[in-house]
Design a protein around this motif. Structure first.
Motif, PDB file in Angstrom:
ATOM      1  N   LEU A 217      -6.326  -4.787  -5.236  1.00 14.82           N
ATOM      2  CA  LEU A 217      -5.587  -3.784  -5.997  1.00 14.82           C
ATOM      3  C   LEU A 217      -6.259  -2.415  -5.933  1.00 14.82           C
ATOM      4  O   LEU A 217      -5.641  -1.411  -6.290  1.00 14.82           O
ATOM      5  CB  LEU A 217      -5.435  -4.227  -7.463  1.00 14.82           C
ATOM      6  CG  LEU A 217      -4.428  -3.435  -8.305  1.00 14.82           C
ATOM      7  CD1 LEU A 217      -3.018  -3.601  -7.762  1.00 14.82           C
ATOM      8  CD2 LEU A 217      -4.483  -3.851  -9.774  1.00 14.82           C
ATOM      9  N   TYR A 218      -7.511  -2.369  -5.485  1.00 14.54           N
ATOM     10  CA  TYR A 218      -8.199  -1.082  -5.382  1.00 14.54           C
ATOM     11  C   TYR A 218      -7.406  -0.147  -4.460  1.00 14.54           C
ATOM     12  O   TYR A 218      -7.083  -0.490  -3.321  1.00 14.54           O
ATOM     13  CB  TYR A 218      -9.607  -1.251  -4.837  1.00 14.54           C
ATOM     14  CG  TYR A 218     -10.590  -1.843  -5.829  1.00 14.54           C
ATOM     15  CD1 TYR A 218     -10.366  -1.752  -7.199  1.00 14.54           C
ATOM     16  CD2 TYR A 218     -11.741  -2.482  -5.401  1.00 14.54           C
ATOM     17  CE1 TYR A 218     -11.267  -2.282  -8.102  1.00 14.54           C
ATOM     18  CE2 TYR A 218     -12.649  -3.012  -6.301  1.00 14.54           C
ATOM     19  CZ  TYR A 218     -12.402  -2.905  -7.656  1.00 14.54           C
ATOM     20  OH  TYR A 218     -13.296  -3.435  -8.556  1.00 14.54           O
ATOM     21  N   GLY A 219      -7.081   1.027  -4.967  1.00 16.98           N
ATOM     22  CA  GLY A 219      -6.298   1.978  -4.210  1.00 16.98           C
ATOM     23  C   GLY A 219      -4.816   1.685  -4.181  1.00 16.98           C
ATOM     24  O   GLY A 219      -4.031   2.433  -3.585  1.00 16.98           O
ATOM     25  N   ARG A 220      -4.398   0.592  -4.838  1.00 15.93           N
ATOM     26  CA  ARG A 220      -2.987   0.186  -4.839  1.00 15.93           C
ATOM     27  C   ARG A 220      -2.453   0.005  -6.259  1.00 15.93           C
ATOM     28  O   ARG A 220      -1.364  -0.513  -6.455  1.00 15.93           O
ATOM     29  CB  ARG A 220      -2.810  -1.128  -4.066  1.00 15.93           C
ATOM     30  CG  ARG A 220      -3.243  -1.083  -2.622  1.00 15.93           C
ATOM     31  CD  ARG A 220      -2.280  -0.291  -1.776  1.00 15.93           C
ATOM     32  NE  ARG A 220      -0.928  -0.847  -1.821  1.00 15.93           N
ATOM     33  CZ  ARG A 220       0.138  -0.256  -1.324  1.00 15.93           C
ATOM     34  NH1 ARG A 220       0.016   0.941  -0.759  1.00 15.93           N
ATOM     35  NH2 ARG A 220       1.329  -0.828  -1.394  1.00 15.93           N
ATOM     36  N   GLY A 222      -0.652   0.499  -9.632  1.00 14.31           N
ATOM     37  CA  GLY A 222       0.618   1.157  -9.910  1.00 14.31           C
ATOM     38  C   GLY A 222       1.637   0.912  -8.825  1.00 14.31           C
ATOM     39  O   GLY A 222       2.789   1.354  -8.943  1.00 14.31           O
ATOM     40  N   LEU A 223       1.239   0.193  -7.784  1.00 16.52           N
ATOM     41  CA  LEU A 223       2.135  -0.120  -6.667  1.00 16.52           C
ATOM     42  C   LEU A 223       2.323  -1.635  -6.552  1.00 16.52           C
ATOM     43  O   LEU A 223       3.382  -2.163  -6.884  1.00 16.52           O
ATOM     44  CB  LEU A 223       1.581   0.459  -5.359  1.00 16.52           C
ATOM     45  CG  LEU A 223       1.400   1.986  -5.323  1.00 16.52           C
ATOM     46  CD1 LEU A 223       0.674   2.404  -4.050  1.00 16.52           C
ATOM     47  CD2 LEU A 223       2.746   2.688  -5.429  1.00 16.52           C
ATOM     48  N   ASP A 224       1.279  -2.349  -6.095  1.00 11.88           N
ATOM     49  CA  ASP A 224       1.411  -3.779  -5.869  1.00 11.88           C
ATOM     50  C   ASP A 224       1.566  -4.568  -7.164  1.00 11.88           C
ATOM     51  O   ASP A 224       2.252  -5.602  -7.199  1.00 11.88           O
ATOM     52  CB  ASP A 224       0.205  -4.310  -5.089  1.00 11.88           C
ATOM     53  CG  ASP A 224       0.180  -3.782  -3.663  1.00 11.88           C
ATOM     54  OD1 ASP A 224       1.243  -3.361  -3.178  1.00 11.88           O
ATOM     55  OD2 ASP A 224      -0.899  -3.777  -3.041  1.00 11.88           O
ATOM     56  N   ASP A 225       0.926  -4.117  -8.240  1.00  8.77           N
ATOM     57  CA  ASP A 225       1.095  -4.791  -9.528  1.00  8.77           C
ATOM     58  C   ASP A 225       2.539  -4.668 -10.012  1.00  8.77           C
ATOM     59  O   ASP A 225       3.120  -5.613 -10.566  1.00  8.77           O
ATOM     60  CB  ASP A 225       0.123  -4.238 -10.567  1.00  8.77           C
ATOM     61  CG  ASP A 225       0.069  -2.716 -10.575  1.00  8.77           C
ATOM     62  OD1 ASP A 225       0.256  -2.106  -9.514  1.00  8.77           O
ATOM     63  OD2 ASP A 225      -0.163  -2.111 -11.640  1.00  8.77           O
ATOM     64  N   VAL A 226       3.143  -3.507  -9.762  1.00  4.68           N
ATOM     65  CA  VAL A 226       4.548  -3.296 -10.127  1.00  4.68           C
ATOM     66  C   VAL A 226       5.443  -4.193  -9.287  1.00  4.68           C
ATOM     67  O   VAL A 226       6.389  -4.817  -9.803  1.00  4.68           O
ATOM     68  CB  VAL A 226       4.932  -1.810  -9.942  1.00  4.68           C
ATOM     69  CG1 VAL A 226       6.443  -1.626 -10.080  1.00  4.68           C
ATOM     70  CG2 VAL A 226       4.200  -0.953 -10.961  1.00  4.68           C
ATOM     71  N   VAL A 227       5.164  -4.288  -7.988  1.00  5.13           N
ATOM     72  CA  VAL A 227       5.957  -5.156  -7.104  1.00  5.13           C
ATOM     73  C   VAL A 227       5.916  -6.597  -7.587  1.00  5.13           C
ATOM     74  O   VAL A 227       6.947  -7.288  -7.633  1.00  5.13           O
ATOM     75  CB  VAL A 227       5.436  -5.063  -5.652  1.00  5.13           C
ATOM     76  CG1 VAL A 227       6.034  -6.166  -4.787  1.00  5.13           C
ATOM     77  CG2 VAL A 227       5.775  -3.707  -5.052  1.00  5.13           C
ATOM     78  N   GLY A 302      -3.667   5.109  -5.976  1.00  3.65           N
ATOM     79  CA  GLY A 302      -2.429   4.379  -5.740  1.00  3.65           C
ATOM     80  C   GLY A 302      -1.216   5.190  -6.127  1.00  3.65           C
ATOM     81  O   GLY A 302      -0.838   6.153  -5.461  1.00  3.65           O
ATOM     82  N   ALA A 303      -0.614   4.829  -7.247  1.00  3.25           N
ATOM     83  CA  ALA A 303       0.609   5.498  -7.686  1.00  3.25           C
ATOM     84  C   ALA A 303       0.347   6.848  -8.337  1.00  3.25           C
ATOM     85  O   ALA A 303       1.264   7.639  -8.508  1.00  3.25           O
ATOM     86  CB  ALA A 303       1.377   4.590  -8.651  1.00  3.25           C
ATOM     87  N   GLY A 304      -0.897   7.104  -8.724  1.00  7.11           N
ATOM     88  CA  GLY A 304      -1.210   8.383  -9.357  1.00  7.11           C
ATOM     89  C   GLY A 304      -0.777   8.421 -10.812  1.00  7.11           C
ATOM     90  O   GLY A 304      -0.384   7.406 -11.399  1.00  7.11           O
TER      91      GLY A 304
END
Length: 392
Positions: A217-220, A222-227, A302-304
């Protein structure tokens, strides 16, 4: 010297003799909790040379004993969740354990016995809740993006039939490297007793699945967790479990960040609740306790930050005014921007409450506000459907 390391891909116990480091008992499980507080104790030494240790595998915990020859022997317990606060004295072990039907208990075991019996020293059950019916979860394993698998705990409405269909609340846990826990959760029961299903998602980054899964999840963030959370929601809709237009997402702290990003894109969620939410990961990396800062910095990129202009669904923001981890100013600013954009947002500020709303005196008020938020969205959805039918 004994210490915990995840150099093998799992948090395991190691021993250094002054010259060499060796694994005490290699286990495909986490022998340490996610380090969100100081003072954890996941293992201890019995006076006969054995080591007692709590091990997490997915959402489940178990207790094991490591023999002098490094044989690992499981201890039979009625608990599926063990807090990382083991206390060992002589041959006795004290722990805090729980299960989906048992609230946390302080229990004592005499490990000198071949089959140690559990002596309950203290219970956390409220007398008024004794004998209350509870919803027990089932495990859902679901393939998601990039060939990964995500695990979720699905709590059906209390007393529901096997073919239940209900409004669904998807919960993103905090951390974000915390995890779902297989224990009696009164917050979940609050909603299941009111006709909702509650679903806890061990999204990418969760503890209990090894170092690679956790650090992916590092750098991701707000993206992969949302997916992952959205994939579980879509599955429940496709399976006919969830009611369309009545699927919600909520989260606290880092989970609040996930929830807000989940409604900042087109997806299955009709609304979100964010409790003690992180709004700007970069700012959060400066306000978290110092020993967590390196982890917080690696999560970024990630998502910022959550941007009000991207939010597409109604949002409830619940925040303590004394929160020093996720500063309230960020949430105030987000709420103000959402209002100026005409978004259906609400904000509940809890005076003198810190980061941990669930353990505060205002926890009940927060739950009631969250329930009212979902019911208002469901009412609007029903009104829209009746309007469509009238026009036809």
């Amino acid at each position: 010297m004994y210490f915990l390391s995840d150099r093998s891909g799992w948090w395991n116990l190691y021993r250094w003799n002054g010259l060499n480091v060796g694994a005490v008992a290699p286990i495909a499980g986490e022998c340490a909790a996610e380090p969100w507080e100081l003072g954890y104790a996941s293992y201890g030494f019995l006076d006969d040379g054995r080591i007692v240790m709590a091990v997490q595998e997915g959402p489940r915990h178990r207790l094991v004993v490591v023999e002098p020859d490094r044989t690992v022997r499981p201890v039979d317990l009625p608990y599926t969740s063990i807090k990382p606060y083991l206390a060992v004295r002589g041959t006795a072990v004290a722990l805090i354990g729980s299960s989906p039907t048992v609230a946390p208990q302080v229990a004592l075991l005499d490990m000198a016995d071949a089959d140690p019996q559990v002596e309950v020293l203290a219970r956390s059950e409220h007398p008024a809740l004794e004998g209350a019916r509870v919803s027990t979860p089932t495990e859902l394993r679901l393939p998601v993006a990039s060939g990964r698998e995500v695990l979720a705990l699905v709590y059906p409405p209390t007393g529901a039939a096997a073919d239940w269909r209900a409004p669904v609340i998807v919960r993103a846990h905090p951390g974000p490297t915390a995890s779902c826990l297989l224990r009696l959760d009164w917050q979940a029961q609050f909603f299941t007793s009111r006709g909702f299903a509650v679903v806890d998602v061990d999204y990418l980054g969760s503890t209990g699945y090894g170092r690679v899964f956790r650090e992916s999840l590092y750098g991701r963030w707000g993206l992969d967790d949302v997916v992952d959370c959205a994939s579980v929601a879509v599955h429940l809709l496709s399976a006919g479990r969830a009611v369309p237009g009545q699927v919600f997402i909520r989260g606290a702290s880092a989970g609040g960040y996930t929830a807000l990003h989940a409604v900042a894109e087109d997806g299955p969620f009709a609304a979100a609740t964010a409790v003690s939410a992180i709004v700007d990961p970069d700012r959060w990396a400066q306000t978290v306790p110092r020993f967590q800062q390196a982890h917080a910095m690696r999560l970024g990129g990630g998502a910022g930050p959550v941007r009000a202009a991207a939010v597409q669904r109604p949002v409830l923001l619940i925040h303590g005014t004394a929160d020093e981890v996720a500063v309230v100013e960020d949430v105030r600013h987000l709420a103000k921007e959402l209002t100026s954009l005409g978004m259906a947002s609400k904000m509940l500020l809890l005076p003198d409450v810190g980061h941990y709303v669930a353990s505060s005196r205002r926890a009940g008020a927060a739950l009631e506000a969250e329930l009212a938020h979902y019911l208002s969205v469901m009412t609007c959805t029903a009104d829209d459907l009746r309007g469509d039918g009238h026009e036809q």
